[in-house]
Design a protein around this motif. Structure first.
Motif, PDB file in Angstrom:
ATOM      1  N   ALA A 155      -6.700  -0.938  -1.266  1.00 18.84           N
ATOM      2  CA  ALA A 155      -7.794  -0.450  -2.107  1.00 18.84           C
ATOM      3  C   ALA A 155      -7.771   1.071  -2.224  1.00 18.84           C
ATOM      4  CB  ALA A 155      -9.132  -0.921  -1.537  1.00 18.84           C
ATOM      5  N   VAL A 156      -7.571   1.756  -1.103  1.00 19.86           N
ATOM      6  CA  VAL A 156      -7.535   3.224  -1.129  1.00 19.86           C
ATOM      7  C   VAL A 156      -6.314   3.713  -1.904  1.00 19.86           C
ATOM      8  CG1 VAL A 156      -7.340   5.290   0.299  1.00 19.86           C
ATOM      9  CG2 VAL A 156      -8.841   3.428   1.014  1.00 19.86           C
ATOM     10  N   ALA A 157      -5.188   3.013  -1.754  1.00 16.45           N
ATOM     11  CA  ALA A 157      -3.993   3.391  -2.512  1.00 16.45           C
ATOM     12  C   ALA A 157      -4.238   3.289  -4.011  1.00 16.45           C
ATOM     13  CB  ALA A 157      -2.812   2.508  -2.102  1.00 16.45           C
ATOM     14  N   ALA A 158      -4.932   2.258  -4.442  1.00 15.67           N
ATOM     15  CA  ALA A 158      -5.230   2.097  -5.873  1.00 15.67           C
ATOM     16  C   ALA A 158      -6.215   3.156  -6.357  1.00 15.67           C
ATOM     17  CB  ALA A 158      -5.788   0.704  -6.129  1.00 15.67           C
ATOM     18  N   GLY A 209      -2.963  15.571  -1.750  1.00 12.79           N
ATOM     19  CA  GLY A 209      -2.024  15.664  -0.644  1.00 12.79           C
ATOM     20  C   GLY A 209      -2.566  15.023   0.626  1.00 12.79           C
ATOM     21  N   PHE A 210      -3.853  15.240   0.933  1.00 12.51           N
ATOM     22  CA  PHE A 210      -4.429  14.666   2.154  1.00 12.51           C
ATOM     23  C   PHE A 210      -4.403  13.146   2.109  1.00 12.51           C
ATOM     24  CE2 PHE A 210      -7.917  12.962   4.657  1.00 12.51           C
ATOM     25  CZ  PHE A 210      -7.745  13.599   5.871  1.00 12.51           C
ATOM     26  N   THR A 211      -4.803  12.561   0.985  1.00 13.95           N
ATOM     27  CA  THR A 211      -4.801  11.105   0.896  1.00 13.95           C
ATOM     28  C   THR A 211      -3.391  10.538   0.996  1.00 13.95           C
ATOM     29  OG1 THR A 211      -4.800  11.284  -1.530  1.00 13.95           O
ATOM     30  CG2 THR A 211      -6.933  11.005  -0.438  1.00 13.95           C
ATOM     31  N   ASN A 212      -2.401  11.273   0.508  1.00 13.39           N
ATOM     32  CA  ASN A 212      -1.016  10.809   0.636  1.00 13.39           C
ATOM     33  C   ASN A 212      -0.584  10.767   2.100  1.00 13.39           C
ATOM     34  OD1 ASN A 212       1.799  10.362  -0.704  1.00 13.39           O
ATOM     35  ND2 ASN A 212       2.140  12.001   0.746  1.00 13.39           N
ATOM     36  N   GLY A 213      -0.823  11.855   2.834  1.00 11.85           N
ATOM     37  CA  GLY A 213      -0.439  11.878   4.239  1.00 11.85           C
ATOM     38  C   GLY A 213      -1.226  10.898   5.082  1.00 11.85           C
ATOM     39  N   TRP A 214      -2.517  10.792   4.816  1.00 14.41           N
ATOM     40  CA  TRP A 214      -3.385   9.902   5.593  1.00 14.41           C
ATOM     41  C   TRP A 214      -3.025   8.439   5.362  1.00 14.41           C
ATOM     42  CZ3 TRP A 214      -8.225   7.542   3.365  1.00 14.41           C
ATOM     43  CH2 TRP A 214      -8.904   6.771   4.308  1.00 14.41           C
ATOM     44  N   LEU A 215      -2.898   8.048   4.106  1.00 20.07           N
ATOM     45  CA  LEU A 215      -2.619   6.649   3.782  1.00 20.07           C
ATOM     46  C   LEU A 215      -1.204   6.257   4.182  1.00 20.07           C
ATOM     47  CD1 LEU A 215      -3.850   4.140   2.441  1.00 20.07           C
ATOM     48  CD2 LEU A 215      -2.866   4.902   0.289  1.00 20.07           C
ATOM     49  N   ALA A 263       0.831  -1.207   0.000  1.00 20.12           N
ATOM     50  CA  ALA A 263       0.000   0.000   0.000  1.00 20.12           C
ATOM     51  C   ALA A 263       0.867   1.260   0.000  1.00 20.12           C
ATOM     52  CB  ALA A 263      -0.944  -0.005   1.199  1.00 20.12           C
ATOM     53  N   ILE A 264       1.909   1.287   0.829  1.00 23.12           N
ATOM     54  CA  ILE A 264       2.739   2.490   0.887  1.00 23.12           C
ATOM     55  C   ILE A 264       3.580   2.622  -0.377  1.00 23.12           C
ATOM     56  CG2 ILE A 264       4.813   1.544   2.020  1.00 23.12           C
ATOM     57  CD1 ILE A 264       4.674   4.017   3.878  1.00 23.12           C
ATOM     58  N   TRP A 265       3.990   1.491  -0.957  1.00 24.62           N
ATOM     59  CA  TRP A 265       4.727   1.553  -2.230  1.00 24.62           C
ATOM     60  C   TRP A 265       3.836   2.129  -3.332  1.00 24.62           C
ATOM     61  CZ3 TRP A 265       3.488  -0.863  -6.853  1.00 24.62           C
ATOM     62  CH2 TRP A 265       4.442  -0.740  -7.866  1.00 24.62           C
ATOM     63  N   LEU A 266       2.618   1.620  -3.459  1.00 28.32           N
ATOM     64  CA  LEU A 266       1.706   2.070  -4.515  1.00 28.32           C
ATOM     65  C   LEU A 266       1.305   3.525  -4.312  1.00 28.32           C
ATOM     66  CD1 LEU A 266      -0.010   1.460  -6.998  1.00 28.32           C
ATOM     67  CD2 LEU A 266      -1.784   0.556  -5.462  1.00 28.32           C
ATOM     68  N   SER A 267       1.050   3.902  -3.069  1.00 24.26           N
ATOM     69  CA  SER A 267       0.623   5.267  -2.788  1.00 24.26           C
ATOM     70  C   SER A 267       1.679   6.281  -3.199  1.00 24.26           C
ATOM     71  CB  SER A 267       0.278   5.415  -1.302  1.00 24.26           C
ATOM     72  OG  SER A 267      -0.094   6.736  -0.992  1.00 24.26           O
TER      73      SER A 267
END
Length: 502
Positions: A416-419, A454-460, A347-351
């Motif tokens: 899922a959220v990362a994708a 940006g928010f989804t990057n920091g949150w995920l 997840a962190i790799w994909l994000s």
């Protein structure tokens, strides 16, 4: 116990005498029921109170006895039995309250310095556009070149350092990182007013500066996250906060440095389309100031704890191979970690792989407002402002994870959220890319896309880092942090390569 027995006998005699007196004045029905129940209840209450007093005295004595062992380092944590059990909950309750604000501030500043260089090269896109304006190929791909060199070098350095953990000297690595930053940023600042060369030589110089800065970041990431583990979890949170701040401050510094210089003095010479050399000089020198201040405060932090860079007898800067005295660290197989952390790591790799499209779009998207709408809508201010909005969203996502309910703990949902973050790419393409027109003719739409991405990057990213230790054993958590950081950098490296095709 003799005293308690005497009291018990005297009290029992007194109760029997009282019952005999009461029997002469109360009916037989009451005598058979209530008269015997009341003394028994009274005796039970007294016995209970006495037993509690004795137990509390015993516990206080045992508590004092167990506290005398708390300061013994590296002791047998499981041989103490009840003393160890009574000590650990107390430590867990008191530890969050013992926060040294100076040390917390130093770790925040270390987090800022860690990512300052990367954000600096991103936010200063307008200056580089002016320097590379004469070469269309470089002008088009310089941002992807910077991203590629930065992430690949950073990844290589982290992999190299991960194989040298047994004799690692983390304070030494942190200091080396800060010194390299000071030297690199100072030379880069001087280049803005002294180096008058064509686009190709300046590109080579810029990429070499990126190379050194990326290697410095690798030393910092490896050293800081390992060193902070000796101070407690609250200081790790300080570093994460500093990383978020590192995205906001460079953009603010770029905007201020541009506004301090009158428009029309840029190298491009047209409508202030590029940042002037003077504003770029001020901007790069802020990075030198931050790294220098951080180095001074970090040395003060080490001196407060009696720590020297090379142990107690070594000089300040010597070869890292002589640092065996720092202590050995457990080595955990990367294959084992990849099995245990498959979902959070992916997840962190994909994000962060998807995150790498935002710098490419941000330096290309311009305002939909006419040229005469004001200085804020000119590229030299509008582009740093867009970086600022993205980083504000990223910082908000990181800070939101301070509330446990907001942390995304389901591993499959992390993936899922990362994708789903890939949906932001077509949203970027609907904006005014390279001034060719926007599907939605509004800067507000573009700013909302920046904030959301940006928010989804920091949150995920923060959620993945927070939940990862839950999937490994206690003695694997330090290696878990390094592995997750490695996956993050691998995502940045993959995304930077893919950015050439965006």
């Amino acid at each position: 116990m003799t005293q308690v027995t005497r009291n018990h006998d005297s009290r029992s005699s007194f109760d029997r005498a009282q019952n005999e007196r009461d029997s002469h004045f109360q009916p037989s029905t009451l005598h058979s029921g209530r008269s015997t129940a009341q003394p028994k209840a009274s005796f039970s209450r007294i016995s209970l109170i006495m037993s509690r007093i004795v137990d509390s005295v015993k516990k206080s004595l045992l508590g004092r006895e167990s506290q005398s062992y708390q300061s013994i380092p590296n002791g047998d944590r499981h041989s103490a039995g009840e003393a160890d059990a009574s000590r650990d909950p107390i430590s867990e309750l008191e530890q969050p309250q013992k926060v040294d604000m100076f040390e917390y501030g130093v770790f925040v500043l270390l987090g800022v310095a860690m990512l300052w260089s990367w954000n600096m090269f991103m936010a200063c896109a307008t200056y580089f556009q002016g320097r590379f304006a004469e070469n269309q190929f470089i002008l088009t791909y310089f941002q992807s070149m910077i991203l590629g060199v930065s992430t690949i070098v950073n990844l290589a350095v982290m992999i190299y350092l991960s194989y040298r953990q047994s004799s690692a000297n983390y304070p030494y690595r942190i200091c080396i990182s800060l010194v390299l930053n000071c030297v690199t940023f100072t030379i880069l600042a001087l280049s803005t007013i002294m180096f008058r060369v064509s686009a190709v030589p300046y590109l080579v110089f810029t990429l070499f500066s990126v190379f050194v800065a990326a290697a410095s970041t690798g030393f910092s990431q490896n050293g800081v996250f390992a060193f902070v583990n000796t101070f407690g979890g609250i200081y790790t949170q300080a570093i994460m906060t500093g990383q978020g701040v590192a995205g906001v401050l460079p953009a603010i510094a770029q905007i201020i440095s541009v506004l301090l210089v009158p428009s029309g003095t840029g190298e491009a010479g047209e409508d202030g389309a590029s940042a002037s050399p003077k504003s770029a000089f001020l901007y790069f020198m802020t990075a030198t100031f931050v790294s220098g201040l951080c180095l001074c405060l970090f040395l003060v932090l080490l001196s407060r704890h009696g720590i020297t860079i090379k142990g107690q007898t070594q000089p300040l800067f010597t070869s890292e191979t002589d640092s065996e005295d720092i202590g050995a660290h457990k080595s955990v197989s990367l294959v084992l970690l990849s099995k245990k952390l498959s979902y959070p790591a992916f997840a962190i790799w994909l994000s962060f792989c998807l995150t790498m499209v935002f710098p490419v779009f941000t330096q290309a998207i311009v305002s939909t407002c006419p040229d005469g709408s004001g200085r804020a809508f000119q590229p030299d201010v509008f582009i740093p402002m867009a970086f600022l909005l993205w980083n504000l969203g990223d910082l908000s996502g990181r800070m939101a994870c301070g509330y446990d309910r907001i942390v995304l703990r389901n591993p499959k949902m992390l993936v899922a959220v990362a994708a789903l973050r890939a949906l932001f790419i077509p949203l970027y393409m609907m904006c005014n890319v390279a001034g060719k027109g926007a599907a939605i003719n509004s800067d507000m739409f573009y700013w909302l896309v920046q904030l959301g991405f940006g928010f989804t990057n920091g949150w995920l990213g923060t959620s993945a880092m927070v939940v990862a230790p839950d999937y490994v054993d206690d003695d694997e958590k330090e290696a878990c942090g390094g592995f997750m950081g490695l996956c993050l950098v691998m995502g940045l490296a993959t995304g930077s390569v893919m950015s050439f095709f965006v």
